[in-house]
Motif scaffolding. Structure first.
Motif, mmCIF file in Angstrom:
data_model
loop_
_atom_site.group_PDB
_atom_site.id
_atom_site.type_symbol
_atom_site.label_atom_id
_atom_site.label_comp_id
_atom_site.label_asym_id
_atom_site.label_seq_id
_atom_site.Cartn_x
_atom_site.Cartn_y
_atom_site.Cartn_z
ATOM 1 N N MET A 1 63.138 52.148 -8.098
ATOM 2 C CA MET A 1 64.751 52.203 -7.528
ATOM 3 C C MET A 1 65.600 52.713 -7.728
ATOM 4 N N LEU A 2 66.543 53.310 -5.887
ATOM 5 C CA LEU A 2 67.685 53.703 -5.820
ATOM 6 C C LEU A 2 68.846 52.923 -6.304
ATOM 7 N N GLU A 3 69.795 53.735 -7.526
ATOM 8 C CA GLU A 3 70.997 52.602 -7.178
ATOM 9 C C GLU A 3 72.376 53.481 -7.580
ATOM 10 N N LEU A 4 72.904 52.697 -6.400
ATOM 11 C CA LEU A 4 74.387 53.643 -6.265
ATOM 12 C C LEU A 4 75.544 52.258 -6.894
ATOM 13 N N GLU A 5 76.504 52.958 -7.324
ATOM 14 C CA GLU A 5 77.566 52.057 -7.787
ATOM 15 C C GLU A 5 79.174 52.036 -8.134
ATOM 16 N N HIS A 6 79.326 52.055 -7.310
ATOM 17 C CA HIS A 6 80.750 52.153 -6.464
ATOM 18 C C HIS A 6 81.107 53.208 -6.373
ATOM 19 N N VAL A 7 80.458 54.129 -4.998
ATOM 20 C CA VAL A 7 80.269 55.209 -4.904
ATOM 21 C C VAL A 7 81.349 56.000 -3.954
ATOM 22 N N THR A 8 82.304 56.593 -4.300
ATOM 23 C CA THR A 8 83.900 56.783 -3.837
ATOM 24 C C THR A 8 83.447 58.464 -3.243
ATOM 25 N N HIS A 9 83.381 59.071 -2.457
ATOM 26 C CA HIS A 9 83.931 61.019 -2.313
ATOM 27 C C HIS A 9 84.840 60.648 -0.657
ATOM 28 N N VAL A 10 85.829 61.038 -1.337
ATOM 29 C CA VAL A 10 86.761 62.606 -0.747
ATOM 30 C C VAL A 10 87.374 63.403 -0.738
ATOM 31 N N VAL A 21 80.428 52.999 -2.369
ATOM 32 C CA VAL A 21 79.311 52.103 -1.660
ATOM 33 C C VAL A 21 78.921 51.438 -3.045
ATOM 34 N N THR A 22 77.965 50.793 -3.094
ATOM 35 C CA THR A 22 77.472 50.116 -3.717
ATOM 36 C C THR A 22 75.426 49.526 -3.579
ATOM 37 N N LEU A 23 74.947 49.566 -3.341
ATOM 38 C CA LEU A 23 73.396 49.830 -3.171
ATOM 39 C C LEU A 23 72.825 49.802 -3.916
ATOM 40 N N SER A 24 71.588 49.264 -3.610
ATOM 41 C CA SER A 24 69.975 49.380 -4.571
ATOM 42 C C SER A 24 69.232 49.531 -2.861
ATOM 43 N N ILE A 25 68.200 50.454 -3.799
ATOM 44 C CA ILE A 25 67.203 50.534 -2.500
ATOM 45 C C ILE A 25 65.914 49.999 -2.989
ATOM 46 N N PRO A 26 65.160 50.001 -3.145
ATOM 47 C CA PRO A 26 63.711 49.752 -4.033
ATOM 48 C C PRO A 26 62.684 50.314 -3.072
ATOM 49 N N LYS A 27 61.383 50.996 -3.389
ATOM 50 C CA LYS A 27 60.227 51.448 -2.778
ATOM 51 C C LYS A 27 59.718 51.436 -1.019
ATOM 52 N N GLY A 28 59.586 52.067 -1.094
ATOM 53 C CA GLY A 28 59.326 51.248 0.427
ATOM 54 C C GLY A 28 60.198 52.148 1.685
ATOM 55 N N MET A 29 59.948 51.379 2.395
ATOM 56 C CA MET A 29 60.973 52.512 3.711
ATOM 57 C C MET A 29 62.413 51.769 3.605
ATOM 58 N N PHE A 30 63.592 52.186 3.569
ATOM 59 C CA PHE A 30 64.934 51.572 4.091
ATOM 60 C C PHE A 30 65.697 52.573 4.672
ATOM 61 N N GLY A 31 66.532 51.617 6.111
ATOM 62 C CA GLY A 31 67.389 52.582 7.122
ATOM 63 C C GLY A 31 68.658 52.389 6.247
ATOM 64 N N ILE A 58 75.128 57.063 -9.895
ATOM 65 C CA ILE A 58 73.883 56.850 -9.262
ATOM 66 C C ILE A 58 72.642 57.016 -10.341
ATOM 67 N N ARG A 59 72.024 56.136 -10.034
ATOM 68 C CA ARG A 59 70.287 56.007 -11.262
ATOM 69 C C ARG A 59 69.237 55.877 -10.008
ATOM 70 N N PHE A 60 68.239 56.672 -10.697
ATOM 71 C CA PHE A 60 67.008 56.760 -10.185
ATOM 72 C C PHE A 60 66.079 56.474 -11.017
ATOM 73 N N GLY A 61 65.322 55.225 -11.408
ATOM 74 C CA GLY A 61 64.687 55.030 -12.231
ATOM 75 C C GLY A 61 65.271 54.978 -13.186
ATOM 76 N N ASP A 62 65.092 55.854 -14.092
ATOM 77 C CA ASP A 62 65.347 56.241 -16.028
ATOM 78 C C ASP A 62 66.525 56.951 -15.768
ATOM 79 N N VAL A 184 59.753 55.888 -2.752
ATOM 80 C CA VAL A 184 61.644 55.294 -1.615
ATOM 81 C C VAL A 184 61.500 56.132 -0.657
ATOM 82 N N ILE A 185 61.877 55.495 0.583
ATOM 83 C CA ILE A 185 61.539 56.567 1.686
ATOM 84 C C ILE A 185 63.098 56.054 2.383
ATOM 85 N N ILE A 186 64.080 56.534 2.324
ATOM 86 C CA ILE A 186 65.733 56.504 2.857
ATOM 87 C C ILE A 186 66.056 57.051 4.183
ATOM 88 N N LEU A 187 65.729 56.648 5.909
ATOM 89 C CA LEU A 187 66.028 57.481 6.680
ATOM 90 C C LEU A 187 67.585 56.728 7.047
#
Ligand code: ADP
Ligand code: ADP
Length: 223
Positions: A1-10, A21-31, A58-62, A184-187
Motif C-alpha cells: 500500500m502506497l499512502e500519500l498525505e497532504h502532498v503539495t509541490h510548488v 494530494v491525499t491518496l491510498s493506492i492498494p496492490k494491483g494496477m492503479f490508474g 509519503i509511505r510505502f508499507g513501513d 503496486v503498479i501506478i499507470l
C-alpha cells in the motif's frame, strides 16, 4: 500500500503542481488519469524519490520514503515518460548492465534475470539489436523490462502508451496486466481507455488536485 498525505509541490516559479494530494493506492494496477499539465509527472517523480515535495508525507508499507528514499529505491521500478537509452547498445547488454547496477551480482543470476525479462517482454528475438532500431512499442517494452529488474514491489509507469499504435498499445498494456496483483503498479495516462480497460482502482488528477477516486465503472457512471 502506497499512502500519500497532504502532498503539495510548488515549483520555484510559483506553479502549484500538486495541491494537498491525499491518496491510498492498494496492490494491483492503479490508474492515475488526468489531462496534460495536471501534475501526473510531478506526482510520479515525487513517489519515485527524484524530487522532494514542498510538504506532505509519503509511505510505502513501513517505509517513510521522504526520510529513507534509499529503502524505497531498492523496491522501485520506474519507467519515466522519456527515458534515455544508449542507442548503440543491444537490449541484452543494456539489461545486463542495469542488473549489475541494481546489485544482481552473480553472472549466473544475471543471465537468468535478463533472459526471463527478454522473454516476458517479447524481445528475445531482438536481444542482440541496438535499441536505436526499435519501434515505439519495442522501446516501451524494453523500458518495462528495465523497470522490472530486481523484482520491484512498486512500479511506476508514466504515460507509457503515448505515441503507440493500437496494437502496440494493447500489447504493452497486457504486459503490464501480467506483472501481477502482488505489486503496486501506478499507470499515469491522459487516455481514459488505458485505465478503464485494466485498472480496478483509479483517481483523476486535475490542476494538482484529486478530483475523483474509486473504481472506473463507478466513476464513469457518476460522470
Ligand atoms: P502532467 O504530467 O500531468 O502533464 P506535470 O507534472 O508535468 O503534469 O506538470 C504540472 C504543472 O507543473 C504544469 O503546469 C507544468 O507546466 C508545471 N511544471 C512541471 N515541471 C515544472 C518545473 N520544473 N518548473 C516549473 N513548473 C513545472
Ligand atoms: P511492435 O509492433 O510490438 O513494436 P514490431 O512490429 O516493431 O513490434 O516488430 C515485430 C517483430 O519484428 C519484432 O519482434 C522483431 O522480431 C522484428 N523487428 C522489427 N523491427 C526490428 C528491428 N529494428 N530490429 C530487429 N527486429 C525487428
Amino acid at each position: 500500500m502506497l499512502e500519500l498525505e497532504h502532498v503539495t509541490h510548488v515549483y520555484a516559479n510559483g506553479t502549484r503542481a500538486l495541491d494537498d494530494v491525499t491518496l491510498s493506492i492498494p496492490k494491483g494496477m492503479f490508474g492515475l488519469l488526468g489531462p496534460n499539465g495536471a501534475g501526473k509527472s510531478t506526482l510520479m517523480r515525487t513517489v519515485a524519490t527524484l524530487q522532494a515535495p514542498t510538504s506532505g508525507s509519503i509511505r510505502f508499507g513501513d517505509i517513510d520514503i521522504l526520510a529513507t528514499p534509499d529503502r524505497l529505491r531498492e523496491r522501485l521500478g520506474y519507467l519515466p515518460q522519456d527515458f534515455g537509452v544508449y542507442p548503440r547498445v543491444s537490449a541484452y547488454d543494456m539489461l545486463d548492465h542495469m542488473a549489475v547496477l541494481k546489485g544482481v551480482a552473480s553472472a549466473q543470476e544475471r543471465k537468468q534475470t535478463v533472459e526471463t525479462l527478454l522473454n516476458q517482454t517479447n524481445l528475445w528475438n531482438v536481444r542482440k539489436k541496438a535499441i536505436a532500431g526499435f519501434s515505439g512499442g519495442m522501446r516501451q517494452r524494453f523500458g518495462i523490462a528495465q523497470a522490472l529488474i530486481g523484482n520491484p514491489e512498486l512500479i511506476i509507469v508514466d504515460e507509457p502508451t503515448a505515441g503507440l499504435d493500437p496494437e502496440e498499445r494493447n500489447r504493452f498494456l497486457n504486459l503490464l496486466a501480467e506483472i501481477g496483483e502482488n505489486v503496486v503498479i501506478i499507470l499515469s495516462t491522459h487516455i481514459v481507455e488505458d485505465v478503464a480497460d485494466l485498472c480496478p482502482r483509479m483517481a483523476v488528477l486535475a490542476a494538482g488536485r484529486i478530483q475523483l477516486e474509486g473504481a472506473p465503472q463507478d466513476l464513469i457512471q457518476a460522470s
